[in-house]
Design an enzyme around this catalytic site. Structure first.
Site, PDB file in Angstrom:
ATOM      1  N   ASN A  33       0.993  -1.013  -0.058  1.00 43.83           N
ATOM      2  CA  ASN A  33       0.056   0.045   0.021  1.00 43.83           C
ATOM      3  C   ASN A  33       0.839   1.158   0.027  1.00 43.83           C
ATOM      4  O   ASN A  33       1.302   1.428   1.013  1.00 43.83           O
ATOM      5  CB  ASN A  33      -0.794  -0.040   1.348  1.00 43.83           C
ATOM      6  CG  ASN A  33      -1.834   1.160   1.473  1.00 43.83           C
ATOM      7  OD1 ASN A  33      -1.936   1.911   0.638  1.00 43.83           O
ATOM      8  ND2 ASN A  33      -2.119   1.504   2.541  1.00 43.83           N
ATOM      9  N   TRP A  34       0.822   1.797  -1.390  1.00 41.75           N
ATOM     10  CA  TRP A  34       1.942   2.798  -1.359  1.00 41.75           C
ATOM     11  C   TRP A  34       1.600   4.371  -0.599  1.00 41.75           C
ATOM     12  O   TRP A  34       2.416   5.058  -0.622  1.00 41.75           O
ATOM     13  CB  TRP A  34       2.307   3.135  -2.836  1.00 41.75           C
ATOM     14  CG  TRP A  34       3.343   2.165  -3.124  1.00 41.75           C
ATOM     15  CD1 TRP A  34       4.079   1.015  -2.681  1.00 41.75           C
ATOM     16  CD2 TRP A  34       3.928   1.993  -4.639  1.00 41.75           C
ATOM     17  NE1 TRP A  34       5.009   0.535  -3.222  1.00 41.75           N
ATOM     18  CE2 TRP A  34       4.968   0.955  -4.446  1.00 41.75           C
ATOM     19  CE3 TRP A  34       3.794   2.697  -5.814  1.00 41.75           C
ATOM     20  CZ2 TRP A  34       5.627   0.438  -5.539  1.00 41.75           C
ATOM     21  CZ3 TRP A  34       4.393   2.416  -7.002  1.00 41.75           C
ATOM     22  CH2 TRP A  34       5.241   1.245  -6.843  1.00 41.75           C
ATOM     23  N   LYS A  35       0.192   4.330  -0.436  1.00 41.19           N
ATOM     24  CA  LYS A  35      -0.171   5.460   0.143  1.00 41.19           C
ATOM     25  C   LYS A  35       0.033   6.595  -0.674  1.00 41.19           C
ATOM     26  O   LYS A  35       0.052   6.532  -2.130  1.00 41.19           O
ATOM     27  CB  LYS A  35       0.149   5.504   1.533  1.00 41.19           C
ATOM     28  CG  LYS A  35       0.089   4.499   2.540  1.00 41.19           C
ATOM     29  CD  LYS A  35       0.500   4.605   3.765  1.00 41.19           C
ATOM     30  CE  LYS A  35       0.105   3.391   4.649  1.00 41.19           C
ATOM     31  NZ  LYS A  35       0.358   3.375   6.071  1.00 41.19           N
ATOM     32  N   HIS A  70      -9.414   2.066   4.298  1.00 46.60           N
ATOM     33  CA  HIS A  70      -8.188   2.012   5.232  1.00 46.60           C
ATOM     34  C   HIS A  70      -8.282   3.032   6.210  1.00 46.60           C
ATOM     35  O   HIS A  70      -9.092   3.863   6.237  1.00 46.60           O
ATOM     36  CB  HIS A  70      -6.962   2.598   4.444  1.00 46.60           C
ATOM     37  CG  HIS A  70      -5.625   2.425   4.977  1.00 46.60           C
ATOM     38  ND1 HIS A  70      -5.010   3.297   5.880  1.00 46.60           N
ATOM     39  CD2 HIS A  70      -4.682   1.432   4.844  1.00 46.60           C
ATOM     40  CE1 HIS A  70      -4.176   3.012   6.368  1.00 46.60           C
ATOM     41  NE2 HIS A  70      -3.679   1.637   5.925  1.00 46.60           N
ATOM     42  N   GLU A 129      -6.740   5.332   7.677  1.00 47.47           N
ATOM     43  CA  GLU A 129      -6.343   6.642   7.250  1.00 47.47           C
ATOM     44  C   GLU A 129      -7.246   7.345   6.539  1.00 47.47           C
ATOM     45  O   GLU A 129      -7.675   8.553   6.952  1.00 47.47           O
ATOM     46  CB  GLU A 129      -4.949   6.630   6.375  1.00 47.47           C
ATOM     47  CG  GLU A 129      -3.499   6.330   7.285  1.00 47.47           C
ATOM     48  CD  GLU A 129      -2.584   5.622   6.410  1.00 47.47           C
ATOM     49  OE1 GLU A 129      -2.605   5.639   5.261  1.00 47.47           O
ATOM     50  OE2 GLU A 129      -1.775   5.133   7.091  1.00 47.47           O
ATOM     51  N   GLU A 163      -6.146  -4.618  10.074  1.00 45.44           N
ATOM     52  CA  GLU A 163      -4.929  -3.816  10.433  1.00 45.44           C
ATOM     53  C   GLU A 163      -5.244  -3.140  11.579  1.00 45.44           C
ATOM     54  O   GLU A 163      -5.751  -1.873  11.836  1.00 45.44           O
ATOM     55  CB  GLU A 163      -4.787  -2.669   9.428  1.00 45.44           C
ATOM     56  CG  GLU A 163      -4.464  -3.253   8.075  1.00 45.44           C
ATOM     57  CD  GLU A 163      -3.795  -2.317   7.091  1.00 45.44           C
ATOM     58  OE1 GLU A 163      -2.772  -2.529   6.518  1.00 45.44           O
ATOM     59  OE2 GLU A 163      -4.267  -1.321   6.862  1.00 45.44           O
ATOM     60  N   GLY A 195       2.600   1.789  10.555  1.00 46.90           N
ATOM     61  CA  GLY A 195       3.513   2.890  10.571  1.00 46.90           C
ATOM     62  C   GLY A 195       4.230   3.136  11.736  1.00 46.90           C
ATOM     63  O   GLY A 195       5.102   4.021  11.749  1.00 46.90           O
ATOM     64  N   SER A 240       3.042  -2.805  10.120  1.00 50.47           N
ATOM     65  CA  SER A 240       4.592  -2.924  10.334  1.00 50.47           C
ATOM     66  C   SER A 240       5.004  -4.242   9.992  1.00 50.47           C
ATOM     67  O   SER A 240       5.977  -4.728  10.595  1.00 50.47           O
ATOM     68  CB  SER A 240       4.893  -2.790  11.673  1.00 50.47           C
ATOM     69  OG  SER A 240       4.761  -1.297  12.178  1.00 50.47           O
ATOM     70  N   GLY A 269       2.545  -1.340   4.052  1.00 48.87           N
ATOM     71  CA  GLY A 269       2.814  -0.037   3.717  1.00 48.87           C
ATOM     72  C   GLY A 269       4.346   0.393   3.685  1.00 48.87           C
ATOM     73  O   GLY A 269       4.953  -0.120   2.604  1.00 48.87           O
ATOM     74  N   GLY A 270       5.268   0.848   4.478  1.00 44.59           N
ATOM     75  CA  GLY A 270       6.387   1.371   4.641  1.00 44.59           C
ATOM     76  C   GLY A 270       7.454   0.302   3.743  1.00 44.59           C
ATOM     77  O   GLY A 270       8.200   0.548   2.730  1.00 44.59           O
TER      78      GLY A 270
HETATM   79  P1  PGA Z   1       2.849  -0.224   7.379  1.00 47.15           P
HETATM   80  O1  PGA Z   1       1.403   0.096   6.798  1.00 47.15           O
HETATM   81  O2  PGA Z   1       3.183  -1.542   6.764  1.00 47.15           O
HETATM   82  O3  PGA Z   1       3.579   0.769   6.953  1.00 47.15           O
HETATM   83  O4  PGA Z   1       2.647  -0.303   9.107  1.00 47.15           O
HETATM   84  C1  PGA Z   1       0.356  -0.640   6.574  1.00 47.15           C
HETATM   85  C2  PGA Z   1      -0.913  -0.130   5.928  1.00 47.15           C
HETATM   86  O5  PGA Z   1      -1.125   1.170   6.369  1.00 47.15           O
HETATM   87  O6  PGA Z   1      -1.406  -0.593   5.154  1.00 47.15           O
END
Ligand code: PGA
Length: 248
Positions: A9-11, A93, A95, A165, A171, A211, A232-233
């Site tokens: 998930n590149w956001k 998501h 966010e 999640e 993150g 994470s 994500g990251g």
């Molecule tokens: P993260 O993000 O792997 O950076 O914790 C996961 C996500 O938001 O899908």
């Protein structure tokens, strides 16, 4: 046997050119495995070129509007994504729920609209630290699943990918222990069984996210009710992404 599904998930990271460079570097190095779906959710601006460049990677969108068209400045519709042959769409998501007012109701509308168009929602759920510490995760996540799957038929429910999640693990570097992740993913699967039947519960794919890294993915995916990861990251750097999808 259920497949595994790992989606980056590149956001709001990577321009179109950066996305293309990444795909050029990574796509051919994905180890062929018919039991694994390896994807990335990319920003809208990169979707068209990413879809054309990717041979092995599944390219997902990170959001969509539930209406077919209309006066919704700045939004992207399902027909717009379908026209690019996008199949998977991340919805709900945390966010987007926290910063852009998405609710279980809008997430449900998006899921219904995607399924009606033969697309696959990656429906996110998960609790805040406050809820986790108050030991109310089970009720919280069950409620998100019940509302998110409102009016979705059993035949369609099987096609949805659920991403559990915990917000406190996104993150933050704080990964839920594999035991916690498994416990909640099991609760999610049981909820699907109670909303539908055991057959649907056995088939539906459930990801863990928060994470996840090449160093911990194997242990997470070894859990009985975890079929993949939303990352994500650690999905932003080619080597790290390859370490996730070629984890075996
Ligand atoms: P993260 O993000 O792997 O950076 O914790 C996961 C996500 O938001 O899908």
């Amino acid at each position: 046997m259920r497949k595994q599904i790992i989606i980056g998930n590149w956001k709001m990271y990577k321009t179109n050119s950066e996305a293309l460079n990444f795909i050029k570097e990574v796509d051919s190095k994905i180890v062929k495995n018919s039991n694994l779906i390896a994807g990335i959710g990319v920003p809208f601006t990169a979707l068209s070129d990413a879809k054309k460049a990717a041979k092995n990677l599944v390219i997902a969108a990170e959001n969509v509007h539930f209406e077919k068209e209309g006066a919704y400045t700045g939004e992207i519709s399902i027909p717009m994504l379908k026209d690019l042959n996008v199949e998977y769409v991340i919805i709900g998501h945390s966010e987007r729920r926290e910063m852009f007012n998405e609710t279980d109701e809008t997430v449900n509308k998006k899921a219904l609209a995607l399924l009606a168009n033969n697309m696959i929602p990656v429906l996110c759920c998960g609790e805040s630290l406050e809820i986790f510490e108050a030991k109310k995760t089970k009720e919280w996540v069950e409620n998100q699943i019940t509302k998110g799957f409102n009016q979705i038929s059993a035949a369609d429910a099987k096609k949805v990918v659920i991403a559990y999640e915990p917000i406190w693990a996104i993150g933050t570097g704080k990964v839920a222990t594999p035991e916690i992740a498994q416990e909640i993913c099991k609760i999610v699967r049981e909820k699907i069984a109670s909303l539908y039947n055991q057959d649907v519960a056995n088939e539906i794919l459930i990801q863990y996210g928060g994470s996840v890294k090449p160093e911990n993915i194997k242990e997470i995916l070894n859990q009985a009710d975890i079929d993949g990861a939303l990352v994500g990251g650690a999905s932003l750097i080619p080597d790290s992404y390859l370490g996730l999808v070629n984890f075996k």
